[in-house]
Design an enzyme around this catalytic site. Structure first.
Site, mmCIF file in Angstrom:
data_model
loop_
_atom_site.group_PDB
_atom_site.id
_atom_site.type_symbol
_atom_site.label_atom_id
_atom_site.label_comp_id
_atom_site.label_asym_id
_atom_site.label_seq_id
_atom_site.Cartn_x
_atom_site.Cartn_y
_atom_site.Cartn_z
ATOM 1 N N MET A 32 1.260 3.144 -7.350
ATOM 2 C CA MET A 32 0.167 4.025 -6.931
ATOM 3 C C MET A 32 -0.059 3.914 -5.422
ATOM 4 S SD MET A 32 -2.471 4.123 -10.082
ATOM 5 C CE MET A 32 -3.320 2.595 -9.738
ATOM 6 N N ALA A 34 -0.592 2.156 -1.574
ATOM 7 C CA ALA A 34 -1.288 1.017 -0.956
ATOM 8 C C ALA A 34 -0.392 -0.217 -1.115
ATOM 9 C CB ALA A 34 -2.670 0.796 -1.560
ATOM 10 N N LEU A 35 0.830 -0.045 -0.657
ATOM 11 C CA LEU A 35 1.885 -1.018 -0.951
ATOM 12 C C LEU A 35 1.640 -2.364 -0.285
ATOM 13 C CD1 LEU A 35 5.089 1.223 -0.684
ATOM 14 C CD2 LEU A 35 3.632 0.760 -2.678
ATOM 15 N N HIS A 36 2.053 -3.421 -0.978
ATOM 16 C CA HIS A 36 1.980 -4.785 -0.453
ATOM 17 C C HIS A 36 3.252 -5.511 -0.889
ATOM 18 C CE1 HIS A 36 0.982 -5.765 -4.572
ATOM 19 N NE2 HIS A 36 -0.095 -4.987 -4.520
ATOM 20 N N GLY A 38 3.934 -7.453 -3.199
ATOM 21 C CA GLY A 38 4.231 -7.394 -4.636
ATOM 22 C C GLY A 38 5.101 -6.183 -4.945
ATOM 23 N N HIS A 39 4.665 -5.021 -4.436
ATOM 24 C CA HIS A 39 5.472 -3.809 -4.628
ATOM 25 C C HIS A 39 6.851 -3.967 -3.977
ATOM 26 C CE1 HIS A 39 1.245 -2.012 -4.553
ATOM 27 N NE2 HIS A 39 1.679 -1.653 -5.742
ATOM 28 N N GLN A 63 -5.147 7.604 -15.842
ATOM 29 C CA GLN A 63 -5.281 6.207 -16.263
ATOM 30 C C GLN A 63 -6.567 5.566 -15.750
ATOM 31 O OE1 GLN A 63 -1.514 5.109 -14.186
ATOM 32 N NE2 GLN A 63 -2.580 3.220 -13.672
ATOM 33 N N ASP A 79 1.529 4.679 6.012
ATOM 34 C CA ASP A 79 1.770 3.244 6.129
ATOM 35 C C ASP A 79 2.738 2.765 5.036
ATOM 36 O OD1 ASP A 79 1.119 0.589 7.217
ATOM 37 O OD2 ASP A 79 0.240 0.287 5.227
ATOM 38 N N ASP A 80 2.595 3.304 3.829
ATOM 39 C CA ASP A 80 3.491 2.928 2.726
ATOM 40 C C ASP A 80 4.943 3.248 3.074
ATOM 41 O OD1 ASP A 80 1.275 2.165 1.279
ATOM 42 O OD2 ASP A 80 1.231 3.963 0.016
ATOM 43 N N GLN A 83 6.377 0.908 5.520
ATOM 44 C CA GLN A 83 6.718 -0.406 4.941
ATOM 45 C C GLN A 83 8.044 -0.383 4.195
ATOM 46 O OE1 GLN A 83 3.932 -3.182 3.170
ATOM 47 N NE2 GLN A 83 2.433 -1.533 3.164
ATOM 48 N N GLY A 149 5.935 -4.955 -12.428
ATOM 49 C CA GLY A 149 5.493 -6.301 -12.087
ATOM 50 C C GLY A 149 4.815 -6.979 -13.272
ATOM 51 N N LYS A 151 2.439 -8.783 -12.897
ATOM 52 C CA LYS A 151 1.016 -8.745 -12.527
ATOM 53 C C LYS A 151 0.209 -7.954 -13.563
ATOM 54 C CE LYS A 151 -2.724 -8.576 -9.862
ATOM 55 N NZ LYS A 151 -3.284 -7.288 -10.091
ATOM 56 N N ASP A 152 0.776 -6.820 -13.998
ATOM 57 C CA ASP A 152 0.128 -6.020 -15.039
ATOM 58 C C ASP A 152 0.853 -6.334 -16.352
ATOM 59 O OD1 ASP A 152 -1.709 -3.905 -13.457
ATOM 60 O OD2 ASP A 152 0.085 -4.359 -12.303
ATOM 61 N N VAL A 178 3.799 -11.803 -7.257
ATOM 62 C CA VAL A 178 3.772 -12.302 -5.879
ATOM 63 C C VAL A 178 2.328 -12.658 -5.534
ATOM 64 C CG1 VAL A 178 4.232 -11.753 -3.461
ATOM 65 C CG2 VAL A 178 5.757 -10.890 -5.257
ATOM 66 N N LEU A 186 -1.391 -10.766 -5.283
ATOM 67 C CA LEU A 186 -1.506 -9.578 -4.438
ATOM 68 C C LEU A 186 -1.888 -8.382 -5.295
ATOM 69 C CD1 LEU A 186 1.445 -9.728 -1.893
ATOM 70 C CD2 LEU A 186 -0.763 -10.849 -1.851
ATOM 71 N N SER A 187 -2.781 -7.553 -4.762
ATOM 72 C CA SER A 187 -3.222 -6.359 -5.467
ATOM 73 C C SER A 187 -3.733 -5.349 -4.445
ATOM 74 C CB SER A 187 -4.360 -6.704 -6.439
ATOM 75 O OG SER A 187 -5.049 -5.531 -6.823
ATOM 76 N N SER A 188 -3.497 -4.080 -4.714
ATOM 77 C CA SER A 188 -4.029 -3.049 -3.814
ATOM 78 C C SER A 188 -5.547 -3.136 -3.757
ATOM 79 C CB SER A 188 -3.617 -1.661 -4.307
ATOM 80 O OG SER A 188 -2.208 -1.579 -4.401
ATOM 81 N N ARG A 189 -6.153 -3.629 -4.841
ATOM 82 C CA ARG A 189 -7.619 -3.698 -4.885
ATOM 83 C C ARG A 189 -8.175 -4.873 -4.088
ATOM 84 N NH1 ARG A 189 -6.580 -1.379 -10.312
ATOM 85 N NH2 ARG A 189 -7.640 0.643 -10.362
HETATM 86 P P1 AMP Z 1 0.284 -0.358 -8.871
HETATM 87 O O1 AMP Z 1 0.577 0.323 -7.576
HETATM 88 O O2 AMP Z 1 -0.892 -1.275 -8.817
HETATM 89 O O3 AMP Z 1 0.275 0.587 -10.041
HETATM 90 O O4 AMP Z 1 1.515 -1.327 -9.125
HETATM 91 C C1 AMP Z 1 2.830 -0.834 -9.164
HETATM 92 C C2 AMP Z 1 3.741 -1.895 -9.688
HETATM 93 O O5 AMP Z 1 3.699 -3.029 -8.835
HETATM 94 C C3 AMP Z 1 3.333 -2.382 -11.080
HETATM 95 O O6 AMP Z 1 4.496 -2.554 -11.862
HETATM 96 C C4 AMP Z 1 2.654 -3.684 -10.788
HETATM 97 O O7 AMP Z 1 2.713 -4.603 -11.847
HETATM 98 C C5 AMP Z 1 3.460 -4.179 -9.603
HETATM 99 N N1 AMP Z 1 2.689 -5.175 -8.849
HETATM 100 C C6 AMP Z 1 1.423 -5.057 -8.392
HETATM 101 N N2 AMP Z 1 1.012 -6.197 -7.820
HETATM 102 C C7 AMP Z 1 2.040 -7.078 -7.927
HETATM 103 C C8 AMP Z 1 2.242 -8.442 -7.547
HETATM 104 N N3 AMP Z 1 1.292 -9.146 -6.928
HETATM 105 N N4 AMP Z 1 3.422 -9.009 -7.828
HETATM 106 C C9 AMP Z 1 4.398 -8.313 -8.472
HETATM 107 N N5 AMP Z 1 4.281 -7.030 -8.857
HETATM 108 C C10 AMP Z 1 3.117 -6.420 -8.597
#
Ligand code: AMP
Length: 282
Positions: A32, A34-36, A38-39, A63, A79-80, A83, A149, A151-152, A178, A186-189
């Site tokens: 979604m 807001a990459l970091h 983890g992405h 969702q 920015d995404d 990166q 990830g 993470k979810d 990550v 790490l989380s976009s939030r």
């Molecule tokens: P999102 O943009 O939050 O929907 O996440 C996109 C993908 O990146 C999903 O498969 C997440 O599980 C994964 N993701 C988000 N945060 C992390 C993290 N800290 N480490 C690894 N994968 C991640």
């Protein structure tokens, strides 16, 4: 070279079909934005294993619940894309809401049973939205492998089951979480958190540490460990705990007695931000 951004779904599909015709292995990383890091770890995994990589960036409205953060979710496309430079990404797929959900579209996916507890119970409709968008993305980007990830955790399980149940041909790969050095996943939030909130947010990974330590010293009563996880979250000043549980990694059924492997899963609010984290304890 900046990574091209494709908005048109026919073009997105055509490019992937051409690669596959040429025998190239294609990876897709759904996000979604807001990459970091983890992405980016998912992108690197795809670039390692595939000959072509597509990153999708789409804040999927279906969702999000009506009282959730869809409107304020960070949108940072420029920015995404910056990166993703030099990571071996062939293009970013960034469709519009109207293209993905035309007014006349009414079909959606009924998610598998594993979507019912935890996130599914706290966020009604969330996994129907996730399954529907993932299935649509797999149709538009018919990749060999999709990278998700851990993470979810529940999401990765839901997607794996959907792929199995609906005989989809995209393979699902789940990559490790990550974290920041201090343990925060790490989380976009995370960008919603101010400094004191960020400190309190550490309670999630500390509660997972606690669960792992208890397992290591031989505690077998899952309820005891779950109570201690809650205590740890409260000590860190987390505002509201949606769940802090030990579950079977495949069924997500809550455990009475510990087992190995299990998965410890937490969702909690810090201020107005809802955070999730988990750990597989082998
Ligand atoms: P999102 O943009 O939050 O929907 O996440 C996109 C993908 O990146 C999903 O498969 C997440 O599980 C994964 N993701 C988000 N945060 C992390 C993290 N800290 N480490 C690894 N994968 C991640």
């Amino acid at each position: 070279m900046t990574v091209p951004v494709v908005t048109d779904m026919n073009e997105a599909r055509y490019r992937v079909l051409e690669w596959r015709k040429a025998g190239r292995k294609v990876g897709v990383v759904p996000t979604m934005g807001a990459l970091h890091e983890g992405h980016l770890s998912l992108v690197r995994a795809s670039a390692d294993q595939c000959d072509a990589t597509v990153v999708t960036i789409f804040v999927n409205p279906t969702q999000f619940g009506p009282d959730e953060d869809f409107d304020k979710y960070p949108r940072t496309l420029e920015d995404d894309v910056a990166q993703l430079e030099s990571l071996g990404v062939d293009y970013v797929f960034n469709p519009t809401n109207d293209a993905m959900y035309p007014e006349r579209a009414t079909t959606s996916v009924v998610p598998p049973a594993v979507a019912a507890p935890l996130e599914g119970a706290k966020r009604p409709g969330h996994f129907a939205g996730v399954c529907t968008i993932v299935l649509k993305l797999f149709q538009i980007i018919p990749a060999d492998i999709a990278f998700f990830g851990q993470k979810d955790y529940q999401q990765s399980l839901v997607v794996r089951r959907m792929v199995e149940d609906l005989n989809l041909s995209t393979e699902i790969q789940v990559c490790p979480i990550v974290r920041e050095q201090d343990g925060l996943a790490l989380s976009s939030r995370n960008r919603y958190l101010d400094q004191p909130e960020r400190e309190r947010a550490l309670g999630l990974s500390r509660a997972l540490d606690y669960a792992e330590r208890q397992m290591d010293v031989g505690e077998t009563n899952a309820a005891e460990i779950m109570a201690g996880m809650r205590r740890t979250l409260e000590e860190h000043g987390v505002d509201q705990i949606d769940y802090a549980v030990l579950a079977d990694p495949e069924s997500l059924e809550l455990l009475i007695e510990t087992q190995r492997p299990l998965v410890a899963l937490i969702a909690a609010h810090v201020g107005s931000t809802r955070l999730i984290d988990n750990r597989i304890i082998e």
